[in-house]
Design a protein around this motif. Structure first.
Motif, mmCIF file in Angstrom:
data_model
loop_
_atom_site.group_PDB
_atom_site.id
_atom_site.type_symbol
_atom_site.label_atom_id
_atom_site.label_comp_id
_atom_site.label_asym_id
_atom_site.label_seq_id
_atom_site.Cartn_x
_atom_site.Cartn_y
_atom_site.Cartn_z
ATOM 1 N N ASP B 70 1.084 -1.499 -0.147
ATOM 2 C CA ASP B 70 -0.009 -0.518 0.270
ATOM 3 C C ASP B 70 0.902 0.791 -0.257
ATOM 4 O OD1 ASP B 70 -2.556 -1.188 -0.450
ATOM 5 O OD2 ASP B 70 -2.893 -1.294 1.967
ATOM 6 N N GLU B 71 2.017 1.746 0.837
ATOM 7 C CA GLU B 71 2.852 2.670 0.827
ATOM 8 C C GLU B 71 3.387 2.162 -0.471
ATOM 9 O OE1 GLU B 71 3.357 -0.055 4.553
ATOM 10 O OE2 GLU B 71 1.124 0.504 4.122
ATOM 11 N N LEU B 72 4.427 1.305 -0.883
ATOM 12 C CA LEU B 72 5.483 0.948 -1.712
ATOM 13 C C LEU B 72 5.220 0.998 -3.332
ATOM 14 C CD1 LEU B 72 8.518 1.935 -1.865
ATOM 15 C CD2 LEU B 72 8.201 -1.156 -1.087
ATOM 16 N N SER B 73 5.332 1.475 -3.978
ATOM 17 C CA SER B 73 5.435 1.077 -5.655
ATOM 18 C C SER B 73 6.387 1.370 -6.236
ATOM 19 C CB SER B 73 4.126 2.594 -6.291
ATOM 20 O OG SER B 73 2.970 2.276 -5.543
ATOM 21 N N VAL B 74 6.847 0.659 -7.542
ATOM 22 C CA VAL B 74 8.704 0.639 -7.681
ATOM 23 C C VAL B 74 8.400 0.921 -9.455
ATOM 24 C CG1 VAL B 74 10.653 -1.075 -8.089
ATOM 25 C CG2 VAL B 74 9.072 -1.218 -5.961
ATOM 26 N N LEU B 75 8.938 1.835 -9.523
ATOM 27 C CA LEU B 75 8.950 1.925 -10.945
ATOM 28 C C LEU B 75 10.359 1.732 -11.615
ATOM 29 C CD1 LEU B 75 7.820 4.188 -12.715
ATOM 30 C CD2 LEU B 75 9.897 5.746 -12.719
ATOM 31 N N GLU B 76 10.069 0.737 -12.291
ATOM 32 C CA GLU B 76 10.847 0.173 -12.982
ATOM 33 C C GLU B 76 11.200 0.050 -14.992
ATOM 34 O OE1 GLU B 76 11.223 -4.831 -12.243
ATOM 35 O OE2 GLU B 76 10.942 -3.639 -14.782
#
Lengths: 269, 86
Positions: B70-76
């Motif tokens: 919920d808190e963390l999104s990773v841009l790859e």
């Protein structure tokens, strides 16, 4: 409080109107007061499938614009006492439906009816969005064919993000898969996606499987919802579908190839 | 299957082809659906910046946003450089 059910698919020609007519009629046959609304503005066809095309005086858009009231526009079915149809307009432009207008009509209908069935137009334009926006449950009509399955998945995305329930943070729309034009013989031959295949890809609960059937064309030819043809495979499959929609546990039928005689087994056919 | 079918040439099972194709495209589209609207523009901008220095084709850059919690999104960001530009 009335339950609002949208019959939708994304792709055209998969059996939305046929299914709306059958399911609406089936629910009304159980004694629930039911109205089926045609949301396909400009291309109305529910009236024809229901066999009441010559009784249309006012339509959905007239009611929204205040040119007629619901009592004047709704057509009472001649076969089933508790069934009503609200036809789409044939002439107005596609953007004639406003969210406020639709909401007002649905609220008014909800006072009187147990079930409101919204027959969605194909596509993802405003008419289709309006049909699904206020829904509590959705019947996603899908053919076992690649473009239909892909479009159904697209619509499932819309149901979970573009509906009133999604916008207001309410519990999501209950989604049901209705597989139509199913041909078990072709599935066995590896020529058609199976119920399991489509179920696995779309990952929603299976509501019903309607076999590809001559009864459907016969029914639309004569303006009788196919569910009234209770001797036919499609009619019986819709009866099962309605029972499941109302919460009953009914085993699935018409999923397997009928047993053939010895001659047919040898020579095919 | 009938006896005649048995002697006919065995055709490829098209239903399984359909299923495989659908699984791939549906997964791809679901991924895109859950990503923010600015992602395609971000991808174009990044492509333009890299092109200032290295000549690469459109499909050599891929950007994806994965939500891991919920808190963390990773841009790859994946950039494939052509062999002769290394």
């Amino acid at each position: 409080m009335a339950k609002i059910i949208v019959v939708t698919s994304g792709k055209g020609g998969v059996g939305k109107t046929t299914s709306s007519a059958a399911i609406g009629t089936g629910i009304a046959m159980r004694g629930f007061k039911t109205v089926i609304i045609d949301f396909d503005i400009g291309l109305r066809n529910l009236d024809l499938i229901m066999g009441c095309e010559r009784r249309v005086v006012y339509d959905f858009v007239n009611v929204i614009n205040g040119e007629a009231n619901l009592k004047q526009a709704m057509i009472k079915d001649k076969r089933i006492d508790t069934l009503f149809i609200l036809p789409a307009s044939q002439t107005r432009d596609k953007d004639a439906l406003s969210k406020e207008g639709v909401e007002r009509i649905l609220n008014e209908l909800a006072q009187e009816f147990d079930y409101i069935i919204c027959d969605s137009p194909a596509g993802i334009e405003s008419g289709a969005m309006m049909a699904l926006y206020f829904a509590d449950e959705a019947v996603v009509v899908t053919n076992p064919e690649v473009s239909s399955v892909r479009d159904s998945d697209r619509i499932l995305g819309m149901l979970s993000s573009k509906s009133r329930r999604a916008e207001q943070g309410l519990p999501g729309i209950k989604e049901h898969l209705l597989l139509t034009r199913y041909n078990p013989e072709r599935v066995v031959k590896g020529e058609m996606l199976s119920v399991e295949d489509v179920g696995e890809i779309l990952a929603i609960k299976l509501l019903g499987v309607i076999p590809e059937s001559q009864a459907v064309l016969n029914a639309s030819n004569s303006g009788q919802p196919v569910i009234l043809d209770q001797d036919s495979d499609a009619g019986q499959a819709y009866l099962d579908t309605v029972a499941r929609l109302l919460g009953e546990e009914v085993p699935f039928r018409f999923l397997n190839v009928e047993k053939k005689g010895l001659l047919k087994r040898i020579f095919g056919g | 299957m009938s006896l005649l079918d048995y002697f006919r040439s065995t055709k490829k099972n098209t239903a399984s082809t359909a299923k495989e194709r659908l699984q791939i495209i549906v997964a791809h589209e679901r991924n895109r659906r859950n990503s923010p609207d600015y992602l395609p523009q971000l991808e174009r901008d990044i492509l333009a910046v890299i092109r200032k220095y290295v000549d690469i084709a459109d499909d050599q850059v891929s950007v994806s946003l994965e939500k891991s919690s919920d808190e963390l999104s990773v841009l790859e960001l994946n950039v494939t450089f052509p062999d002769d530009k290394k």
